[in-house]
Motif scaffolding. Structure first.
Motif, PDB file in Angstrom:
ATOM      1  N   GLU A 299      24.549  23.049  32.205  1.00 23.40           N
ATOM      2  CA  GLU A 299      23.432  22.933  33.140  1.00 23.40           C
ATOM      3  C   GLU A 299      23.152  21.467  33.486  1.00 23.40           C
ATOM      4  O   GLU A 299      22.805  21.143  34.616  1.00 23.40           O
ATOM      5  N   LEU A 300      23.335  20.592  32.477  1.00 25.59           N
ATOM      6  CA  LEU A 300      23.120  19.175  32.721  1.00 25.59           C
ATOM      7  C   LEU A 300      24.095  18.633  33.746  1.00 25.59           C
ATOM      8  O   LEU A 300      23.716  17.891  34.667  1.00 25.59           O
ATOM      9  N   GLU A 301      25.353  19.006  33.617  1.00 31.12           N
ATOM     10  CA  GLU A 301      26.349  18.540  34.584  1.00 31.12           C
ATOM     11  C   GLU A 301      26.050  19.064  35.979  1.00 31.12           C
ATOM     12  O   GLU A 301      26.156  18.320  36.967  1.00 31.12           O
ATOM     13  N   ASN A 302      25.671  20.341  36.074  1.00 33.74           N
ATOM     14  CA  ASN A 302      25.342  20.912  37.380  1.00 33.74           C
ATOM     15  C   ASN A 302      24.120  20.235  37.996  1.00 33.74           C
ATOM     16  O   ASN A 302      24.088  19.937  39.191  1.00 33.74           O
ATOM     17  N   ALA A 303      23.104  20.016  37.135  1.00 29.00           N
ATOM     18  CA  ALA A 303      21.881  19.389  37.643  1.00 29.00           C
ATOM     19  C   ALA A 303      22.149  17.981  38.144  1.00 29.00           C
ATOM     20  O   ALA A 303      21.682  17.583  39.218  1.00 29.00           O
ATOM     21  N   ASN A 304      22.897  17.207  37.354  1.00 27.60           N
ATOM     22  CA  ASN A 304      23.212  15.839  37.770  1.00 27.60           C
ATOM     23  C   ASN A 304      24.043  15.815  39.037  1.00 27.60           C
ATOM     24  O   ASN A 304      23.864  14.964  39.911  1.00 27.60           O
ATOM     25  N   SER A 305      24.969  16.759  39.140  1.00 29.70           N
ATOM     26  CA  SER A 305      25.803  16.831  40.340  1.00 29.70           C
ATOM     27  C   SER A 305      24.963  17.124  41.575  1.00 29.70           C
ATOM     28  O   SER A 305      25.128  16.510  42.621  1.00 29.70           O
ATOM     29  N   LYS A 306      24.026  18.079  41.424  1.00 29.84           N
ATOM     30  CA  LYS A 306      23.167  18.427  42.559  1.00 29.84           C
ATOM     31  C   LYS A 306      22.253  17.272  42.934  1.00 29.84           C
ATOM     32  O   LYS A 306      22.020  17.002  44.117  1.00 29.84           O
ATOM     33  N   LEU A 307      21.730  16.577  41.923  1.00 24.05           N
ATOM     34  CA  LEU A 307      20.854  15.440  42.197  1.00 24.05           C
ATOM     35  C   LEU A 307      21.602  14.323  42.914  1.00 24.05           C
ATOM     36  O   LEU A 307      21.099  13.718  43.864  1.00 24.05           O
ATOM     37  N   ARG A 308      22.824  14.048  42.448  1.00 23.29           N
ATOM     38  CA  ARG A 308      23.618  13.010  43.112  1.00 23.29           C
ATOM     39  C   ARG A 308      23.915  13.398  44.549  1.00 23.29           C
ATOM     40  O   ARG A 308      23.880  12.571  45.454  1.00 23.29           O
ATOM     41  N   PHE A 309      24.223  14.675  44.747  1.00 16.28           N
ATOM     42  CA  PHE A 309      24.526  15.159  46.093  1.00 16.28           C
ATOM     43  C   PHE A 309      23.302  15.011  47.008  1.00 16.28           C
ATOM     44  O   PHE A 309      23.408  14.543  48.148  1.00 16.28           O
ATOM     45  N   LYS A 310      22.128  15.414  46.496  1.00 19.54           N
ATOM     46  CA  LYS A 310      20.918  15.332  47.312  1.00 19.54           C
ATOM     47  C   LYS A 310      20.533  13.884  47.578  1.00 19.54           C
ATOM     48  O   LYS A 310      20.126  13.529  48.691  1.00 19.54           O
ATOM     49  N   ASN A 311      20.658  13.029  46.549  1.00 21.95           N
ATOM     50  CA  ASN A 311      20.361  11.612  46.756  1.00 21.95           C
ATOM     51  C   ASN A 311      21.293  10.998  47.795  1.00 21.95           C
ATOM     52  O   ASN A 311      20.884  10.189  48.629  1.00 21.95           O
ATOM     53  N   LYS A 312      22.572  11.372  47.746  1.00 23.59           N
ATOM     54  CA  LYS A 312      23.535  10.867  48.710  1.00 23.59           C
ATOM     55  C   LYS A 312      23.191  11.320  50.120  1.00 23.59           C
ATOM     56  O   LYS A 312      23.282  10.549  51.085  1.00 23.59           O
TER      57      LYS A 312
END
Length: 554
Positions: A299-312
């Protein structure tokens, strides 16, 4: 229905008069230039047919008061001939550019009605209507119709380009995976993006307890309303967490309420947006159970991936919007230039070519500034030694024409070598020196110094760990009361007709300095000039931010 003016359609001069009066009444009722042109051209097409084929033709321009909140401009053309049968092509073209046209023929008389809804009916009072009637009594003669019709066709093409550009911008905004709405001081919802509109079961019309209960968890409503009330009272931001209903489940979201500022710093609305943080919340809950360690990591990897995507996506949005808007705007400016090649100066003034060209130029500059601001990123791994002496030589070369024109005196002391990005430091020095030249009502005198800064209670603590550059001028200066807003986006301290610019330059400077782990501040007095202080870390590894003595005392 209030009659504004009558025009007998007998000859070409009456056609010109009809077109001019349609444009003017639409302008005085607050219509956009594209709507003015469409309405006037549609009326002119039917009027031209009446002059050529009709008999006893009359055009009457009216204000139709349907109700207090619904008003429209109407052009009624009566004739003793079936005009539509005589010139079907004219009616087809008029219908194409105006979607509010009606026609009837009975008892040997035709009646054509072309209407245009008024966007702000409440502003059109009885006094304003009387002003419209009085205005047309003192109109000056106009130029030939053929020239007007030719230029109107070109303006319609330009308006279609603008509409296409606006639709592309809205499409970009609606693709952002964030739930967004705009509300006013009375809690009325002014705008909802497609993401939020599709998310909700019921439309969001107001931001109050009754409406929030439709999609916000009941335990979270009081916290949101309390934060919302404090934000309105203090004109400040509110940040919190809430659960939004999706089907039969509640999804955690980060809620942000941010005041929208106008160019003069006043408030006119509030931006509210919700960002999905359910994955992060689930991760925190999962941490309580050691048996779910593998699930937590996933879940941590998915959350970080989504956050990076949204920030980008958020970082790229300004860049994409600015970049995509540049191309249609460039074409619009080219078409404006071509459209005005065969016009006299009086004709250009009459058709507002100078205003249109000036507005398009300001929009182009604004888009370029936003594009430059969106490109600033913190990538310290690419930092390298940059000789500021070489940078300042190039900057002064770029500004040589302005320096010669204003007979400016520039004094530069030897500057240090710092760690940073060459292009960003070039932009930093260019903006500050250009401001020193621009915001100056006399012969500019600019000094760029690198020296030991004397001890002073207003200087930052830890200045000995930094290279200090001072850029001072003898310009118009500014009042200390503006110190909290001078580095904000789109902040201007002067009217646009006094000094140019879009209010982005200093915001860009601050972002560049922060990207280099430094700080920028200034001292200034009205009519005495301004000095900007720039602090660069002497050591690439020294990244601590400076703190101000006067901040610790507050």
């Amino acid at each position: 229905m209030k009659e504004i003016v009558q025009i007998n359609l007998d000859n070409e001069m009456d056609l010109i008069l009809a077109h001019k009066r349609c444009m003017k009444i639409a302008e005085m009722c607050g219509m956009a230039s594209s709507l003015q042109t469409r309405f006037a051209t549609a009326v002119s097409e039917v009027a031209r047919c009446a002059i050529a084929k009709g008999k006893d033709s009359l055009l009457v321009l009216n204000i139709n008061i349907i109700k207090a909140t619904q008003k429209e401009i109407t052009a009624i053309i009566t004739d003793n001939v079936d005009l539509k049968s005589c010139s079907p092509d004219a009616f087809i073209y008029a219908s194409k550019i105006s979607h509010h046209i009606e026609y009837q023929y009975s008892n040997n008389q035709s009646l054509t009605k072309i209407s245009l809804p008024i966007p702000s009916p409440g502003l059109l009072s009885e006094t304003k209507i009387k002003t419209l009637i009085d205005y047309f009594k003192f109109e000056t003669p106009l130029s030939p119709y053929d020239e007007i019709r030719k230029k109107n066709i070109e303006l319609i093409a330009l308006s279609e380009k603008l509409a296409e550009s606006e639709n592309k911008y809205k499409q970009l905004a609606n693709t952002i995976p964030i739930l967004i709405c705009v509300i006013n001081e009375r809690n009325n919802v002014l705008l909802v993006n497609e993401s939020l509109e599709n998310y909700l079961d019921k439309p969001l019309l107001s931001f109050d307890r009754k409406t929030l209960m439709n999609f916000i968890h009941t335990e979270d409503i009081d916290g949101i309303l309390e934060g919302w009330n404090k934000a309105k009272q203090n004109r400040s931001n509110f940040l919190g967490e809430t659960r939004i209903k999706k089907d039969s489940n509640y999804i955690w979201h980060l809620i942000s309420i941010v005041p929208n500022k106008t160019e003069d710093g006043s408030f006119n609305s509030w931006l509210v947006y919700f960002v999905d943080i359910n994955a992060q919340k689930m991760m925190v809950e999962t941490l309580k159970d050691n048996t779910q360690l593998k699930l937590i990591q996933h879940e941590l990897e998915n959350a970080n991936s989504k956050l990076r995507f949204k920030n980008k996506e958020l970082e790229q949005f300004a860049y994409i919007a600015s970049h995509d808007l540049q191309e249609p705007l460039r074409k619009i400016m080219i078409m404006l230039s071509r459209a005005g090649e065969h016009l006299s100066e009086d004709q250009k003034k009459k058709y507002y070519f100078d205003r249109i060209t000036s507005a398009a130029g300001r929009l182009s500059n604004l888009i370029t500034d936003v594009l430059n601001y969106s490109r600033i990123e913190n990538k310290e791994q690419y930092f390298e030694k940059v000789d500021l002496n070489k940078i300042i030589i190039d900057v002064l070369g770029d500004l040589s024409l302005v320096i010669e024109e204003k007979h400016a005196v520039i004094n530069v002391n030897p500057l240090p070598t710092v760690f940073g990005l060459d292009t960003q430091l070039r932009q930093l020095l260019y903006n500050l020196i250009n401001n020193a030249l621009k915001f100056n009502a006399k012969q500019p005198s600019v000094k760029v110094l690198h020296e030991n800064v004397p001890k002073d209670e207003h200087l930052p603590i830890g200045a000995e760990n930094y290279e200090v550059i001072a850029i001072s001028d003898n310009g118009i200066g500014m009042d200390s009361k503006y110190s909290n807003r001078i580095f904000d986006m789109f902040q201007r301290l002067h009217e646009r007709d006094q000094y140019g610019g879009n209010g982005i330059g200093l915001a860009l400077c601050r972002r560049i300095i922060e990207n280099h782990n430094g700080i920028i501040n200034f001292t200034s007095k009205p009519d005495e000039g301004t000095t900007f202080w720039i602090y660069f870390p002497k050591n690439k590894l020294y990244t601590a931010k400076l703190s101000l003595k006067n901040q610790s005392s507050n």
